[in-house]
Design a protein around this motif. Structure first.
Motif, PDB file in Angstrom:
ATOM      1  N   LEU A  93      -1.216  10.243  12.299  1.00  0.00           N
ATOM      2  CA  LEU A  93      -0.266   9.693  11.326  1.00  0.00           C
ATOM      3  C   LEU A  93       0.559  10.811  10.695  1.00  0.00           C
ATOM      4  O   LEU A  93       0.084  11.929  10.487  1.00  0.00           O
ATOM      5  CB  LEU A  93      -1.019   8.914  10.241  1.00  0.00           C
ATOM      6  N   LYS A  94       1.792  10.502  10.350  1.00  0.00           N
ATOM      7  CA  LYS A  94       2.707  11.498   9.777  1.00  0.00           C
ATOM      8  C   LYS A  94       2.926  11.332   8.279  1.00  0.00           C
ATOM      9  O   LYS A  94       3.503  12.186   7.639  1.00  0.00           O
ATOM     10  CB  LYS A  94       4.067  11.440  10.489  1.00  0.00           C
ATOM     11  N   HIS A  95       2.492  10.198   7.714  1.00  0.00           N
ATOM     12  CA  HIS A  95       2.682   9.958   6.279  1.00  0.00           C
ATOM     13  C   HIS A  95       1.702   8.896   5.798  1.00  0.00           C
ATOM     14  O   HIS A  95       1.037   8.231   6.594  1.00  0.00           O
ATOM     15  CB  HIS A  95       4.125   9.546   5.966  1.00  0.00           C
ATOM     16  N   CYS A  96       1.656   8.724   4.491  1.00  0.00           N
ATOM     17  CA  CYS A  96       0.764   7.751   3.859  1.00  0.00           C
ATOM     18  C   CYS A  96       1.090   6.336   4.331  1.00  0.00           C
ATOM     19  O   CYS A  96       2.259   5.947   4.388  1.00  0.00           O
ATOM     20  CB  CYS A  96       0.893   7.848   2.343  1.00  0.00           C
ATOM     21  N   GLN A  97       0.056   5.581   4.620  1.00  0.00           N
ATOM     22  CA  GLN A  97       0.221   4.200   5.074  1.00  0.00           C
ATOM     23  C   GLN A  97       0.219   3.201   3.918  1.00  0.00           C
ATOM     24  O   GLN A  97       0.416   2.015   4.114  1.00  0.00           O
ATOM     25  CB  GLN A  97      -0.905   3.844   6.053  1.00  0.00           C
ATOM     26  N   MET A  98      -0.038   3.694   2.694  1.00  0.00           N
ATOM     27  CA  MET A  98      -0.120   2.812   1.522  1.00  0.00           C
ATOM     28  C   MET A  98       0.848   3.258   0.425  1.00  0.00           C
ATOM     29  O   MET A  98       0.595   3.066  -0.753  1.00  0.00           O
ATOM     30  CB  MET A  98      -1.564   2.811   0.983  1.00  0.00           C
ATOM     31  N   MET A  99       1.962   3.870   0.808  1.00  0.00           N
ATOM     32  CA  MET A  99       2.943   4.383  -0.140  1.00  0.00           C
ATOM     33  C   MET A  99       3.437   3.259  -1.044  1.00  0.00           C
ATOM     34  O   MET A  99       3.736   2.173  -0.588  1.00  0.00           O
ATOM     35  CB  MET A  99       4.120   4.998   0.626  1.00  0.00           C
ATOM     36  N   ARG A 103       4.912   7.035  -4.195  1.00  0.00           N
ATOM     37  CA  ARG A 103       3.672   7.764  -4.477  1.00  0.00           C
ATOM     38  C   ARG A 103       2.610   7.415  -3.432  1.00  0.00           C
ATOM     39  O   ARG A 103       2.387   6.258  -3.139  1.00  0.00           O
ATOM     40  CB  ARG A 103       3.179   7.417  -5.882  1.00  0.00           C
ATOM     41  N   ASP A 104       1.943   8.452  -2.907  1.00  0.00           N
ATOM     42  CA  ASP A 104       0.912   8.211  -1.911  1.00  0.00           C
ATOM     43  C   ASP A 104      -0.452   8.016  -2.582  1.00  0.00           C
ATOM     44  O   ASP A 104      -0.563   8.019  -3.807  1.00  0.00           O
ATOM     45  CB  ASP A 104       0.875   9.340  -0.868  1.00  0.00           C
ATOM     46  N   CYS A 105      -1.486   7.844  -1.767  1.00  0.00           N
ATOM     47  CA  CYS A 105      -2.845   7.598  -2.288  1.00  0.00           C
ATOM     48  C   CYS A 105      -3.300   8.714  -3.232  1.00  0.00           C
ATOM     49  O   CYS A 105      -3.940   8.453  -4.251  1.00  0.00           O
ATOM     50  CB  CYS A 105      -3.843   7.496  -1.135  1.00  0.00           C
ATOM     51  N   ILE A 110      -6.210   7.318  -5.928  1.00  0.00           N
ATOM     52  CA  ILE A 110      -7.072   6.341  -5.264  1.00  0.00           C
ATOM     53  C   ILE A 110      -8.317   7.080  -4.764  1.00  0.00           C
ATOM     54  O   ILE A 110      -8.196   8.141  -4.146  1.00  0.00           O
ATOM     55  CB  ILE A 110      -6.327   5.654  -4.095  1.00  0.00           C
ATOM     56  N   PRO A 111      -9.514   6.561  -5.038  1.00  0.00           N
ATOM     57  CA  PRO A 111     -10.737   7.226  -4.547  1.00  0.00           C
ATOM     58  C   PRO A 111     -10.694   7.403  -3.038  1.00  0.00           C
ATOM     59  O   PRO A 111     -10.091   6.596  -2.322  1.00  0.00           O
ATOM     60  CB  PRO A 111     -11.861   6.275  -4.966  1.00  0.00           C
ATOM     61  N   LEU A 112     -11.359   8.434  -2.551  1.00  0.00           N
ATOM     62  CA  LEU A 112     -11.332   8.786  -1.133  1.00  0.00           C
ATOM     63  C   LEU A 112     -11.639   7.593  -0.223  1.00  0.00           C
ATOM     64  O   LEU A 112     -10.947   7.369   0.765  1.00  0.00           O
ATOM     65  CB  LEU A 112     -12.321   9.931  -0.862  1.00  0.00           C
ATOM     66  N   ALA A 113     -12.638   6.804  -0.561  1.00  0.00           N
ATOM     67  CA  ALA A 113     -13.031   5.669   0.290  1.00  0.00           C
ATOM     68  C   ALA A 113     -11.923   4.625   0.421  1.00  0.00           C
ATOM     69  O   ALA A 113     -11.844   3.925   1.424  1.00  0.00           O
ATOM     70  CB  ALA A 113     -14.296   5.010  -0.257  1.00  0.00           C
ATOM     71  N   GLY A 114     -11.026   4.540  -0.570  1.00  0.00           N
ATOM     72  CA  GLY A 114      -9.958   3.548  -0.532  1.00  0.00           C
ATOM     73  C   GLY A 114      -8.637   4.081  -0.017  1.00  0.00           C
ATOM     74  O   GLY A 114      -7.651   3.343   0.070  1.00  0.00           O
ATOM     75  N   GLN A 115      -8.577   5.351   0.336  1.00  0.00           N
ATOM     76  CA  GLN A 115      -7.327   5.957   0.803  1.00  0.00           C
ATOM     77  C   GLN A 115      -7.043   5.589   2.261  1.00  0.00           C
ATOM     78  O   GLN A 115      -7.952   5.294   3.029  1.00  0.00           O
ATOM     79  CB  GLN A 115      -7.408   7.486   0.690  1.00  0.00           C
ATOM     80  N   CYS A 116      -5.768   5.645   2.617  1.00  0.00           N
ATOM     81  CA  CYS A 116      -5.387   5.430   4.013  1.00  0.00           C
ATOM     82  C   CYS A 116      -5.884   6.608   4.853  1.00  0.00           C
ATOM     83  O   CYS A 116      -6.270   7.645   4.326  1.00  0.00           O
ATOM     84  CB  CYS A 116      -3.876   5.278   4.134  1.00  0.00           C
ATOM     85  N   ALA A 117      -5.861   6.467   6.161  1.00  0.00           N
ATOM     86  CA  ALA A 117      -6.360   7.503   7.068  1.00  0.00           C
ATOM     87  C   ALA A 117      -5.616   8.826   6.896  1.00  0.00           C
ATOM     88  O   ALA A 117      -6.218   9.900   6.938  1.00  0.00           O
ATOM     89  CB  ALA A 117      -6.274   7.022   8.509  1.00  0.00           C
ATOM     90  N   PHE A 118      -4.297   8.769   6.686  1.00  0.00           N
ATOM     91  CA  PHE A 118      -3.523  10.006   6.513  1.00  0.00           C
ATOM     92  C   PHE A 118      -3.983  10.753   5.265  1.00  0.00           C
ATOM     93  O   PHE A 118      -4.244  11.953   5.310  1.00  0.00           O
ATOM     94  CB  PHE A 118      -2.025   9.682   6.413  1.00  0.00           C
ATOM     95  N   CYS A 119      -4.086  10.062   4.150  1.00  0.00           N
ATOM     96  CA  CYS A 119      -4.443  10.715   2.879  1.00  0.00           C
ATOM     97  C   CYS A 119      -5.895  11.190   2.860  1.00  0.00           C
ATOM     98  O   CYS A 119      -6.207  12.171   2.187  1.00  0.00           O
ATOM     99  CB  CYS A 119      -4.157   9.794   1.701  1.00  0.00           C
ATOM    100  N   ARG A 120      -6.778  10.537   3.606  1.00  0.00           N
ATOM    101  CA  ARG A 120      -8.173  11.008   3.674  1.00  0.00           C
ATOM    102  C   ARG A 120      -8.264  12.386   4.316  1.00  0.00           C
ATOM    103  O   ARG A 120      -9.233  13.104   4.092  1.00  0.00           O
ATOM    104  CB  ARG A 120      -9.040  10.005   4.430  1.00  0.00           C
ATOM    105  N   ASP A 121      -7.277  12.767   5.103  1.00  0.00           N
ATOM    106  CA  ASP A 121      -7.253  14.101   5.712  1.00  0.00           C
ATOM    107  C   ASP A 121      -6.644  15.150   4.777  1.00  0.00           C
ATOM    108  O   ASP A 121      -6.532  16.311   5.157  1.00  0.00           O
ATOM    109  CB  ASP A 121      -6.447  14.087   7.015  1.00  0.00           C
TER     110      ASP A 121
END
Length: 189
Positions: A93-99, A103-105, A110-121
């Motif tokens: 992924l190139k950007h946040c999926q829940m923008m 503003r991103d995760c 947003i707690p780590l468990a609720g973040q999108c895959a991009f932001c968890r990295d």
């Protein structure tokens, strides 16, 4: 090693080197030493307070003598047994999926468990630059629990080999691509 007479400006390059490491390697820790706190205050800290623009850092705690730099987003670091420190990349992924509203995760806490895959990295980190004193050999023990990407010594000639050697083992950084280094400045003997 920088050698020069009193007032020749040797502490300025030491200070800038610490700042450059903090900015180049977000999340890193650096430290500059002087033999005593009063000498540290009169030289390195005085130069920091007078010559370093406030826009470069987020906070300076005078009591603890810690400069904290602005928060920066970077990839998380993971330790790979075969390759050492590497950037965590679990997806393409190139950007946040829940923008939301630009503003991103991470921006929205947003707690780590609720973040999108991009932001968890990714994570938000802040570099720190410490100002420390090591008057006696036993004082070095206060600084042996942390790895420093940069270690500077103001008036290196005042420090014994024991202190230099003990801190040399702390001159390390897990940030991929970082180049830990040590530097010193002193008056001619």
């Amino acid at each position: 090693l920088a050698v020069g007479s009193f007032g020749s400006g040797k502490s300025i390059p030491l200070l800038w080197e610490g700042i450059f490491h903090a900015l180049e390697y977000p999340g890193s820790e650096s430290i500059i030493f002087r033999k005593t706190v009063p000498d540290l205050t009169r030289s390195v800290i005085s130069n920091f307070e007078q010559k370093i623009t406030r826009e470069l850092y987020a906070d300076y705690n005078q009591q603890k003598r810690i400069v904290t730099f602005h928060p920066v987003k970077r990839r998380r670091i993971m330790i790979d047994e075969a390759r050492g420190s590497v950037w965590q990349i679990t997806n393409n992924l190139k950007h946040c999926q829940m923008m939301a509203a630009g503003r991103d995760c991470l921006d929205r806490n947003i707690p780590l468990a609720g973040q999108c895959a991009f932001c968890r990295d990714h994570e938000i980190v802040q570099s720190k630059l410490y100002f420390g004193a090591c008057e006696k050999d036993k004082d070095v023990g206060k600084y042996l629990s942390t790895g420093y990407v940069y270690i500077g010594f103001e008036e290196l000639g005042e420090f014994g080999f024991f202190i230099w050697n003990a801190l040399r083992s702390r001159n390390r950084c897990d940030i991929p691509g970082s180049r830990p280094c040590m530097a010193g400045a002193t008056n001619p003997f």
